[in-house]
Design an enzyme around this catalytic site. Structure first.
Site, short mmCIF file in Angstrom:
data_model
loop_
_atom_site.label_atom_id
_atom_site.label_comp_id
_atom_site.label_asym_id
_atom_site.label_seq_id
_atom_site.Cartn_x
_atom_site.Cartn_y
_atom_site.Cartn_z
N CYS A 48 -36.70 -25.42 -1.58
CA CYS A 48 -35.63 -25.67 -0.61
C CYS A 48 -35.38 -27.16 -0.42
O CYS A 48 -34.37 -27.56 0.16
CB CYS A 48 -35.94 -25.01 0.72
SG CYS A 48 -37.64 -25.21 1.27
N GLU A 61 -34.38 -20.86 8.06
CA GLU A 61 -34.28 -22.00 7.14
C GLU A 61 -33.44 -21.51 5.97
O GLU A 61 -33.85 -20.61 5.24
CB GLU A 61 -35.68 -22.44 6.71
CG GLU A 61 -35.68 -23.76 5.96
CD GLU A 61 -35.67 -23.55 4.46
OE1 GLU A 61 -34.57 -23.60 3.87
OE2 GLU A 61 -36.75 -23.33 3.89
#
Length: 515
Positions: A294, A257
């Site tokens: 994020c 990720e």
């Protein structure tokens, strides 16, 4: 605090390395006193070898016992009490309340997977009883290398979602602690190892390695007995691991990720109705955690420049406080990112006052044509900044959406009429993101069975997975088909009597019945 500067290789402490590093307290701007030793190549090899040996036993541990192991880890983390959150706060600068919530999320993730194992149907058992007799289920991959994230010292770290999913799948784990919070990592690792011992798991089911340089991570990624890698962090770090993994003699998957700008589209009707309120909510989302999520909304698009929403943002940003970032390196990268945007033609729409050693929130602005001509303007700047793009008409709005890279999230704000008139936008964004929101904000990721935290490249690799939610388990397993097996050789999940009582696909129909 006890000495914790060594590797934890199964039940053994190891301190062979000569190179050391220190954690840093970003709030007090001081180096923490205890040195941590970098793992040597020999220590990395021992950890993976031990994990590979443990896998031969752990993969056969019944689901109920693996669930008990995960529950014991959750209980052990809770039992660490205030020492854990105080240590994490000293190493990250994050407030205690935020870390207490993150600790609860971490234990909640572990319990989610324990429940998944207890119910049992996640193995996707499929039986086609005919000629030939064909039966399929998921089995674990092997040894997983987990890399802890900087921005979540608990929930995406040593006992975070990657470790929980891998252990649930029946894999063993070698974790590379993030160098920003080694003390925190050590505490959590001791809870995992205590849980492994109390529930009778094989030694080597989990190990912890330290290292501030890239060598430790690269040594782990290259190890021939590693089966997969899980990573949360920057694009640069994730891409480096991905390149290493694909160049191995036997390539392995990397579940990375790597960030996202998480675009937010504001449609005209809702801006007329709720412009000021949306501006306040947007700024709260943007600056939450000093923008170090994020899912931070790093890009927003409006129809034209002159509206109450943008005007309110411009006036309100000056009242936002500067904040402490996780590490000096992250702060430096944030400030360089803002400077690079300005050098590339972005104008400052508004900013908060400067403060020493802290990150000031920024709003910047470019035109749609600038974004289309120079897509690099739309890359992530990790921190409390967002880039405004003006779209002068519907086709320009859709062009911007089509030009986006892969994202973790994409958000649309609109009235019912807005949404009906822009139905095509939903269809475009479905191809761009792993999670699409309507009239919400992307910061904050629910941990449940339906969540997707992933997306097309470069948000994650590969796009077919998620790092949050119970389906994260499928990154660490693979399907195996058993054809014409005698009954005594079949695993319980595929036996005619269905001794585990799980849902299975029997000749094309889901059922809990015996065959």
């Amino acid at each position: 605090m006890n000495e914790t500067g060594s590797q934890l290789i199964g039940n053994t402490r190891s301190a062979e390395g000569q190179h050391t590093f220190h954690a840093f307290d970003p709030q007090r701007q001081q180096t923490l006193p205890l040195p941590f030793r970098e793992a040597t190549q020999h220590e990395t090899d021992r950890a993976v070898q031990l994990a590979a040996a443990a896998f031969t036993t752990y993969k056969k541990v019944p689901p109920a016992r693996r669930a008990a192991f995960l529950q014991a880890i959750a209980e052990g983390i809770t039992a660490l009490g205030e020492e854990l959150v105080n240590t994490a706060s000293a190493e990250s600068g994050l407030p205690l309340a935020r870390l207490q919530g993150e600790r609860d999320r971490t234990t909640g993730q572990l319990r989610l997977f324990a429940g998944l194992l207890t119910e049992g149907s996640w193995v996707n058992a499929r039986i086609d009883a005919g000629t030939p007799d064909v039966r399929q289920m998921q089995i674990p991959l092997g040894v997983i290398g987990v890399f802890g994230a900087s921005n979540f010292p608990l929930a995406f770290s040593v006992a975070g979602g990657d470790t929980a999913a891998a252990l649930a799948a029946g894999c063993t784990v070698v974790c590379k602690a993030h160098p920003a919070h080694p003390h925190t990592s050590h505490l959590v690792a001791t809870a995992i190892l205590a849980a492994a011992n109390s529930t009778g798991m094989p030694e080597g089911v989990f190990s912890l390695l330290h290292g501030a340089s890239i060598e430790t991570g690269q040594q782990l990624a290259k190890h021939p007995q590693l089966s997969a890698i899980a990573f949360t962090g920057s694009f640069r770090g994730g891409k480096a691991l991905y390149d290493t993994a694909t160049r191995r003699p036997v390539p392995i998957p990397v579940f990375a990720e790597m960030g996202s700008v998480n675009p937010v589209f504001f449609l005209p009707g809702i801006l007329q109705e709720k412009g000021e309120a949306l501006a306040a909510q947007f700024l709260q989302s943007l600056t939450m955690g000093v923008g170090q999520f994020c899912t931070n909304p790093g890009l927003f698009i409006t129809p034209g420049a002159g509206n109450t929403f943008v005007d309110t943002l411009q006036k309100s940003i000056a009242a936002m406080p500067a904040g402490c970032m996780l590490t000096p390196g992250i702060l430096d990268a944030y400030q360089k990112g803002i400077h690079q945007l300005q050098q590339a033609g972005a104008t400052v729409l508004g900013k908060a006052p400067e403060a020493a050693h802290q990150a000031s929130p920024y709003l910047l602005q470019i035109s749609a044509q600038q974004a289309l001509d120079n897509p690099s303007l739309c890359h992530e700047v990790f921190g409390p900044s967002s880039l405004h793009i003006r779209a002068d008409n519907r086709e320009e709005l859709y062009q911007l959406a089509r030009g986006l890279e892969g994202q973790l999230t994409a958000t649309i704000h609109g009235t019912e009429e807005d949404l009906r008139q822009h139905a095509e936008l939903v269809d475009i964004l479905r191809e761009k993101a792993g999670r699409i929101l309507i009239n919400g904000f992307p910061t904050g990721v629910a941990v449940n069975h339906a969540m997707v935290h992933g997306g097309p490249w470069p948000a994650t690799t590969p796009a077919a997975g998620t790092s949050v939610g119970s389906t994260a388990i499928y990154r660490f397993c693979r399907p195996v088909c058993f054809q014409d097996f005698p009954a005594y050789l079949l695993p319980p999940e595929l036996q005619n009597s269905n001794p585990l009582g799980i849902w299975r696909l029997l000749n094309g129909w889901f059922s809990k019945d015996a065959l």
